[in-house]
Write a protein that holds these residues in place. Sequence first.
Motif, mmCIF file in Angstrom:
data_model
loop_
_atom_site.group_PDB
_atom_site.id
_atom_site.type_symbol
_atom_site.label_atom_id
_atom_site.label_comp_id
_atom_site.label_asym_id
_atom_site.label_seq_id
_atom_site.Cartn_x
_atom_site.Cartn_y
_atom_site.Cartn_z
ATOM 1 N N SER A 61 0.834 -1.188 0.000
ATOM 2 C CA SER A 61 0.000 0.000 0.000
ATOM 3 C C SER A 61 0.881 1.256 0.000
ATOM 4 O O SER A 61 2.088 1.194 -0.238
ATOM 5 C CB SER A 61 -0.929 -0.025 1.212
ATOM 6 O OG SER A 61 -1.835 1.055 1.168
ATOM 7 N N PRO A 91 -5.429 4.944 0.622
ATOM 8 C CA PRO A 91 -5.711 3.520 0.387
ATOM 9 C C PRO A 91 -7.010 3.125 1.084
ATOM 10 O O PRO A 91 -7.296 3.585 2.187
ATOM 11 C CB PRO A 91 -4.506 2.809 1.000
ATOM 12 C CG PRO A 91 -4.008 3.750 2.052
ATOM 13 C CD PRO A 91 -4.329 5.146 1.578
ATOM 14 N N SER A 94 -6.787 -1.400 3.217
ATOM 15 C CA SER A 94 -5.501 -2.095 3.287
ATOM 16 C C SER A 94 -5.350 -2.787 4.635
ATOM 17 O O SER A 94 -5.983 -2.413 5.621
ATOM 18 C CB SER A 94 -4.350 -1.110 3.076
ATOM 19 O OG SER A 94 -4.345 -0.120 4.083
ATOM 20 N N THR A 107 1.660 -1.876 5.246
ATOM 21 C CA THR A 107 0.293 -2.158 4.836
ATOM 22 C C THR A 107 0.299 -2.738 3.435
ATOM 23 O O THR A 107 1.192 -2.463 2.632
ATOM 24 C CB THR A 107 -0.570 -0.884 4.872
ATOM 25 O OG1 THR A 107 0.107 0.169 4.157
ATOM 26 C CG2 THR A 107 -0.799 -0.427 6.301
ATOM 27 N N TYR A 108 -0.740 -3.525 3.129
ATOM 28 C CA TYR A 108 -0.749 -4.250 1.862
ATOM 29 C C TYR A 108 -2.185 -4.622 1.491
ATOM 30 O O TYR A 108 -3.116 -4.506 2.285
ATOM 31 C CB TYR A 108 0.102 -5.513 1.962
ATOM 32 C CG TYR A 108 -0.435 -6.510 2.962
ATOM 33 C CD1 TYR A 108 -1.157 -7.624 2.556
ATOM 34 C CD2 TYR A 108 -0.249 -6.327 4.335
ATOM 35 C CE1 TYR A 108 -1.667 -8.526 3.471
ATOM 36 C CE2 TYR A 108 -0.756 -7.221 5.262
ATOM 37 C CZ TYR A 108 -1.465 -8.322 4.818
ATOM 38 O OH TYR A 108 -1.980 -9.208 5.729
ATOM 39 N N PHE A 109 -2.357 -5.106 0.252
ATOM 40 C CA PHE A 109 -3.653 -5.569 -0.241
ATOM 41 C C PHE A 109 -3.518 -6.997 -0.759
ATOM 42 O O PHE A 109 -2.476 -7.382 -1.290
ATOM 43 C CB PHE A 109 -4.147 -4.685 -1.397
ATOM 44 C CG PHE A 109 -4.501 -3.282 -1.010
ATOM 45 C CD1 PHE A 109 -5.773 -2.966 -0.549
ATOM 46 C CD2 PHE A 109 -3.567 -2.263 -1.131
ATOM 47 C CE1 PHE A 109 -6.094 -1.662 -0.201
ATOM 48 C CE2 PHE A 109 -3.880 -0.960 -0.788
ATOM 49 C CZ PHE A 109 -5.151 -0.654 -0.327
ATOM 50 N N ALA A 113 -7.048 -4.165 -4.750
ATOM 51 C CA ALA A 113 -6.516 -2.964 -4.108
ATOM 52 C C ALA A 113 -7.276 -1.750 -4.629
ATOM 53 O O ALA A 113 -7.687 -1.718 -5.792
ATOM 54 C CB ALA A 113 -5.025 -2.812 -4.400
#
Length: 686
Positions: A61, A91, A94, A107-109, A113
Amino acid sequence: MRLVTSFILFFIVFITSLSTFGQVMEPPNWEVSVAKENPKIGDTVVISFKAEIPEDWYLYSSDFDPDLGPMITEINFSKNSDYEIIGDLIPIGSKEKYDELWEGKYTYFIGKAEFQQHVKLLKNSPVIKAVAIYQICSDVTGQCIPFETDLVWNENEGSKVDVNTESEKIVGGTPTKDLKSFKNDFKVEEKEEGGAFLLTFFLLSFGAGLAALLTPCVFPMIPMTVTYFTKSSGSRANGIRQALLYGFSIILIYTLIGVVFSLFFGADFANFLSTHWIPNLFFFAVFLLFALSFFGLFEIRLPNSFVNKIDAQSNKGGILGIFFMAFTLVLVGFSCTGPIAGTILLQAANGETTKPLIGMLGFSLAFALPFTLLAIFPHWLKSLPKSGSWLNTIKVVLGFVELALALKFLSIVDQVYHWNFLDRDIYLALWIVIFAFLGFYLLGKIQFPHEKKTENTSVYRVISAILVFSFVVYLIPGLFGAPLKSLAGYLPPMSSQDFNMQESYSEPKDNSDNLTTCSTPKYDDLLELPHNIQGYFDYDQALECAQKQNKPLFIDFTGHGCVNCREMEATVWSDPEVLKRLKNDYVVVALYVDEKTELPESEWYISDYDGKIKKTIGKQNLDFMIQKLNANAQPYYTLVDNDGSLLSAPIGYDLNVENFVEFLDNGVLEFEARNEENIALIDIIK
């Protein structure tokens, strides 16, 4: 007790090595949209950028510290008088995770996303152009890939992604037109990395099923059940048929549990389970309860009324009756098998919806196998050991292992909130005490209230105790900074260690024995190699040095945000045998594919791959990687000779040190063989 060590290894060593190979992977599909219809001049609209992320991959993210390590997602808008950017990129949805290697939260998806940007319109029917710069990674393949995608939106045509530039796959080095081509003599093999990983998980789950059989809740039921089928079926053929149906029913029941877990707690929820502090604290408590139950403090049981209702259904006979007999076995044995099966499901909670299914399939197959085989070959029953105190011993051993595993979940919470009470040395001290107590228990020095006192210690218990104490001795150097590589995935990061003796004996940076450079490396003020390896960050400069020293060239395609690149360096490159070969046998060059430093305009070039101008170190390196190796994922290791020709097939993420040493040795042998051929050819010409 002969299988005690196998049980411990199953629960403790849950780390697999993967070999990854090259192939250009296409970028995610992006969509651009504006929620407000018919926007007018002066309106502020929200532009949404949505990406479809491939299965088993995740996208970083934009809302974490860009200096942490991973490459954050950026969406850069072209300067235009048609609109004005308002605020920062936002974002949506996330997830957050603490990473031990980066020592921080990112942070990530997963799956999808979405990023939103507020934009004020200054003209009617504006054309909004942007470039998404981002990185996707996979824990299955162990690789990361940076991408650039051109995004366009206008009111009349809607969203648009430029097909020709959608995957500006980034690499580093010098202009491609000046680089020597690799020979394509070597076929780069492709492996089903995910398949290999799932096979390993299946085999470990199969081992857990065997362990569940040797518990006091299940083992005594084996001869009872088999005798029922052989005596009540009327004929041997019918008995075998019923036993097969019984075994299939067991597999079906446990596999359905895995299916339900996948459907209700799919990839997104599984990642929440593995990263958020709430479920991890809950899992710590659950594992602690499992351990206390195995120690005999209390027994975990399902409600008797529920078990009796299921048991009553088994008296109906026929296929349905046999199915409910299997269901009854599962329920009655729950107090012993529940914690083991639960451990598999929790280990599978890492974002993969297929792993719970695979795990339960392996577990149930091992669980059902003896019931079926003994019904087919009933004379084998005579060779089974009699039930006794050894069954309870196995249960207690599993309790110690569950107690050790519980600390892993507590450690995650400790790291996320920076409580710093469960540092690496404290964690190791607790493990040493736990497994030391296990060793004393096996020797009969510790007994629980529900157990009968044993005057003699069997040979099997002594052998098991020796193995456990050997494991304790292996752990002790970790208190002083030993890496303990085989347990790296279960221990807190080395940076949390209060005392590290190895730091006092680390090599100086100007190691005079490491004579692998011929001149001052370009970009050494920006980039570095690990473990004091002296090398280069520019392909041409490194190849020139390799020619002068008559050494092969080791190319490390890497990235700042590649977590598995760092893991390879920490786990594999740090091995003395690997370090010796890298420092003495090769000229090393690290080509960072995500380095954003812009080069002088004289070094820019237009790529033959996508027709784009490559201005930065990273973009040139990735372009080089794609065009010459048809690959764009990192880590990726390539060996070439003085002419820039491949010495062997490149390799990727693989934590097996022996494989890496073999890869390096084979490269040297091939390099020497080619040198001999060239010398012989020169002699012939003369």
